[in-house]
Design a protein around this motif. Structure first.
Motif, PDB file in Angstrom:
ATOM      1  N   TYR A   1       0.838  -1.205   0.000  1.00 61.81           N
ATOM      2  CA  TYR A   1       0.000   0.000   0.000  1.00 61.81           C
ATOM      3  C   TYR A   1       0.871   1.254   0.000  1.00 61.81           C
ATOM      4  O   TYR A   1       0.601   2.216  -0.728  1.00 61.81           O
ATOM      5  CB  TYR A   1      -0.968   0.014   1.195  1.00 61.81           C
ATOM      6  CG  TYR A   1      -2.081   1.010   0.974  1.00 61.81           C
ATOM      7  CD1 TYR A   1      -3.213   0.650   0.257  1.00 61.81           C
ATOM      8  CD2 TYR A   1      -1.970   2.321   1.411  1.00 61.81           C
ATOM      9  CE1 TYR A   1      -4.220   1.569  -0.011  1.00 61.81           C
ATOM     10  CE2 TYR A   1      -2.963   3.246   1.143  1.00 61.81           C
ATOM     11  CZ  TYR A   1      -4.085   2.861   0.447  1.00 61.81           C
ATOM     12  OH  TYR A   1      -5.069   3.779   0.176  1.00 61.81           O
ATOM     13  N   ALA A   2       1.947   1.225   0.796  1.00 64.06           N
ATOM     14  CA  ALA A   2       2.862   2.387   0.830  1.00 64.06           C
ATOM     15  C   ALA A   2       3.478   2.594  -0.551  1.00 64.06           C
ATOM     16  O   ALA A   2       3.578   3.723  -1.034  1.00 64.06           O
ATOM     17  CB  ALA A   2       3.936   2.160   1.885  1.00 64.06           C
ATOM     18  N   LEU A   3       3.858   1.495  -1.210  1.00 64.18           N
ATOM     19  CA  LEU A   3       4.447   1.615  -2.554  1.00 64.18           C
ATOM     20  C   LEU A   3       3.409   2.091  -3.571  1.00 64.18           C
ATOM     21  O   LEU A   3       3.735   2.853  -4.486  1.00 64.18           O
ATOM     22  CB  LEU A   3       4.956   0.248  -3.021  1.00 64.18           C
ATOM     23  CG  LEU A   3       6.399  -0.107  -2.709  1.00 64.18           C
ATOM     24  CD1 LEU A   3       6.693  -1.500  -3.232  1.00 64.18           C
ATOM     25  CD2 LEU A   3       7.346   0.906  -3.350  1.00 64.18           C
ATOM     26  N   ARG A   4       2.168   1.651  -3.422  1.00 65.14           N
ATOM     27  CA  ARG A   4       1.101   2.108  -4.340  1.00 65.14           C
ATOM     28  C   ARG A   4       0.913   3.609  -4.220  1.00 65.14           C
ATOM     29  O   ARG A   4       0.731   4.308  -5.204  1.00 65.14           O
ATOM     30  CB  ARG A   4      -0.212   1.379  -4.026  1.00 65.14           C
ATOM     31  CG  ARG A   4      -0.229  -0.048  -4.531  1.00 65.14           C
ATOM     32  CD  ARG A   4      -1.390  -0.822  -3.934  1.00 65.14           C
ATOM     33  NE  ARG A   4      -2.667  -0.264  -4.302  1.00 65.14           N
ATOM     34  CZ  ARG A   4      -3.794  -0.454  -3.608  1.00 65.14           C
ATOM     35  NH1 ARG A   4      -3.791  -1.210  -2.521  1.00 65.14           N
ATOM     36  NH2 ARG A   4      -4.911   0.078  -4.016  1.00 65.14           N
ATOM     37  N   ASN A   5       0.986   4.107  -2.968  1.00 62.93           N
ATOM     38  CA  ASN A   5       0.880   5.552  -2.766  1.00 62.93           C
ATOM     39  C   ASN A   5       1.997   6.276  -3.496  1.00 62.93           C
ATOM     40  O   ASN A   5       1.766   7.257  -4.183  1.00 62.93           O
ATOM     41  CB  ASN A   5       1.018   5.849  -1.268  1.00 62.93           C
ATOM     42  CG  ASN A   5      -0.245   6.423  -0.713  1.00 62.93           C
ATOM     43  OD1 ASN A   5      -1.002   7.050  -1.446  1.00 62.93           O
ATOM     44  ND2 ASN A   5      -0.456   6.203   0.556  1.00 62.93           N
ATOM     45  N   GLU A   6       3.217   5.754  -3.357  1.00 65.56           N
ATOM     46  CA  GLU A   6       4.378   6.421  -3.963  1.00 65.56           C
ATOM     47  C   GLU A   6       4.370   6.319  -5.482  1.00 65.56           C
ATOM     48  O   GLU A   6       4.938   7.166  -6.165  1.00 65.56           O
ATOM     49  CB  GLU A   6       5.668   5.782  -3.445  1.00 65.56           C
ATOM     50  CG  GLU A   6       6.056   6.234  -2.062  1.00 65.56           C
ATOM     51  CD  GLU A   6       7.397   5.662  -1.660  1.00 65.56           C
ATOM     52  OE1 GLU A   6       8.387   5.903  -2.371  1.00 65.56           O
ATOM     53  OE2 GLU A   6       7.440   4.924  -0.663  1.00 65.56           O
ATOM     54  N   THR A   7       3.784   5.244  -6.014  1.00 63.06           N
ATOM     55  CA  THR A   7       3.865   5.013  -7.463  1.00 63.06           C
ATOM     56  C   THR A   7       2.543   5.362  -8.176  1.00 63.06           C
ATOM     57  O   THR A   7       2.382   5.036  -9.352  1.00 63.06           O
ATOM     58  CB  THR A   7       4.224   3.539  -7.760  1.00 63.06           C
ATOM     59  OG1 THR A   7       3.278   2.696  -7.089  1.00 63.06           O
ATOM     60  CG2 THR A   7       5.617   3.192  -7.277  1.00 63.06           C
ATOM     61  N   CYS A   8       1.629   6.012  -7.454  1.00 61.75           N
ATOM     62  CA  CYS A   8       0.342   6.433  -8.050  1.00 61.75           C
ATOM     63  C   CYS A   8      -0.412   5.249  -8.648  1.00 61.75           C
ATOM     64  O   CYS A   8      -1.019   5.368  -9.712  1.00 61.75           O
ATOM     65  CB  CYS A   8       0.556   7.509  -9.116  1.00 61.75           C
ATOM     66  SG  CYS A   8       1.435   8.914  -8.495  1.00 61.75           S
ATOM     67  N   THR A   9      -0.382   4.115  -7.967  1.00 58.08           N
ATOM     68  CA  THR A   9      -1.091   2.936  -8.471  1.00 58.08           C
ATOM     69  C   THR A   9      -2.220   2.511  -7.517  1.00 58.08           C
ATOM     70  O   THR A   9      -2.677   1.376  -7.579  1.00 58.08           O
ATOM     71  CB  THR A   9      -0.115   1.754  -8.709  1.00 58.08           C
ATOM     72  OG1 THR A   9       0.626   1.539  -7.509  1.00 58.08           O
ATOM     73  CG2 THR A   9       0.845   2.030  -9.844  1.00 58.08           C
ATOM     74  N   VAL A  10      -2.657   3.449  -6.651  1.00 54.19           N
ATOM     75  CA  VAL A  10      -3.745   3.080  -5.728  1.00 54.19           C
ATOM     76  C   VAL A  10      -5.032   2.744  -6.491  1.00 54.19           C
ATOM     77  O   VAL A  10      -5.641   1.707  -6.250  1.00 54.19           O
ATOM     78  CB  VAL A  10      -3.969   4.172  -4.653  1.00 54.19           C
ATOM     79  CG1 VAL A  10      -5.252   3.918  -3.874  1.00 54.19           C
ATOM     80  CG2 VAL A  10      -2.785   4.213  -3.692  1.00 54.19           C
TER      81      VAL A  10
END
Ligand code: URA
Length: 403
Positions: A167-176
């Motif tokens: 989830y933290a990586l999705r936030n950073e990579t705009c993939t939420v």
């Protein structure tokens, strides 16, 4: 770079399908660290672009669930059930639903979250009750489930740890905003509760995560297919979040409204949604009888709370905002009401921020209601902070027109 991770990344990058064992290996690698953060980010981007089939999403969900502890309830008789909401404004459904469903004979091991931004969180609401603990050891949760039939607690670090990392990586990579990633994220945590049945409250509208009904329908269909594919009977209820749910928005205010509802005197939209989610023909009658309140009180006591003491944050000031003219309410916008409550201090922008349990907004009329000039439209409950911003937001949020 290991050859296996290379082949997984290349396959998904090129729009191919991944087999279950590859997905399990990937998630194990994310948690152990053998898959690097850039590799995990590349995986998320490829899924964001190409999507996943229901079979792949089931495999991802189960691998994420199994990345941590999966709760079980030895010695207890089910069915074990839970509800998840995609979040909204004035959404105090869990506080009413858990004890009501327990009153109807289900076991409800509910793991909830905190509010972020303009949407509220169940744990913040319950913590407005002095002494209420949302952080209890599993052995105590098991006792409360046996004794009361329900609990509402927070997520521990060992529940679906793969989701926290991703989830933290999705936030950073705009993939939420990817339906398979959202589906796996939500269901991995819910399935780790050891439940047999799940109902999903998928909200749409200005105050919801999904603004368009069609997007909520797509997410609902994915949650149902993947939940059932993972072996849990899953129902989906789509609910309108263009207006706040009920009248109260803000932690202690919502606890008070939930108690009213449990005593058989709640706002009709709240009671109706709780009953629709439970999906049992007896729910409305039991709710209006007030019988579920005793079970709520029992749960609160078991979790250390004291309902005889004033709610936390008591002593705030109130200020009504009144109709400048007679007419019909043509707009009562959930997002702006949520933002007004947030400006007063009821929510947080970052996970580590403090909130004020007492502040918030009470909405006296919804769209379609007829009002007279000078009649209160909303009441602001405040502690001096954010009042100007709240007034400005509410002036635009609730509009009186000609009908
Ligand atoms: N809630 C979650 O738990 N995960 C998401 O991805 C979105 C909403």
């Amino acid at each position: 770079m290991g050859l296996w991770i290379r082949s997984i990344l290349e396959a998904k990058r090129d729009g191919g399908l991944l087999a279950g064992p590859d997905i399990i290996r990937f998630i194990d690698g994310v948690v152990s660290g053998s898959v690097s953060r850039p590799q995990a980010a590349a995986f998320l981007s490829a899924v964001f672009i190409h999507g996943m089939t229901a079979e792949e999403t089931v495999a991802l969900t189960l691998a994420m669930r199994d990345s941590g502890v999966v709760l079980s309830w030895p010695g207890l008789t089910g069915p074990f059930v839970d509800k998840h909401s995609t979040g909204g404004v004035g959404d105090k459904v869990s506080l009413v639903l858990a004890p009501l469903w327990a009153e109807l004979g289900r076991k409800v091991p509910m793991i909830s979250g905190r509010g972020l931004g303009h949407t509220g969180g169940t744990l913040d609401k319950l913590e407005a009750i002095p002494g209420f603990s949302t952080d209890l050891p599993t052995a105590r949760l098991q006792e409360i489930l046996a004794e009361v039939g329900c609990f509402i607690c927070g997520q521990t670090d060992d529940l679906a740890p793969a989701d926290r990392i991703l989830y933290a990586l999705r936030n950073e990579t705009c993939t939420v905003p990817s339906i398979p990633l959202i589906t796996a994220s939500i269901l991995s945590k819910k399935l780790a509760e050891g439940i047999d049945e799940l109902v999903m409250d998928v909200k749409w509208g200005t105050g919801a995560f999904m603004k368009q009904r069609a997007d909520a329908e797509a997410l609902g269909a994915s949650l149902k297919a993947v939940g059932e594919g993972a072996g849990v009977a899953t129902r989906v209820v789509l609910s309108d979040m263009n207006q706040p749910l009920g009248e109260a928005v803000g932690n202690a205010l919502e606890v008070t409204e939930a108690i009213r509802c449990l005593q058989g005197d709640g706002p009709s939209d709240l009671s109706a949604l709780v009953c629709a989610l439970i999906g049992d023909s007896r729910a409305a009658e039991v709710l209006s009888s007030g019988a579920a309140y005793e079970r709520f009180a029992h749960m609160v006591t078991a979790q250390g709370g004291d309902l005889r003491a004033p709610l936390r944050g008591a002593g705030c000031e109130t200020e009504p905002l009144c109709a400048a003219r007679a007419g019909v309410i043509t707009r009562c916008d959930a997002l702006e009401v949520g933002q007004a409550a947030f400006a007063l201090g009821s929510g947080r922008a970052r996970a580590e921020q403090d909130i004020h349990p007492g502040v918030g907004v009470t909405v006296h009329h919804k769209t379609g209601a007829v009002v007279q000039a000078g009649e209160p439209l909303v009441t602001i409950t405040h502690a001096g902070h954010g009042l100007e911003a709240a007034r400005a937001l509410l002036a635009g949020a609730v509009v009186v027109g000609d009908g």
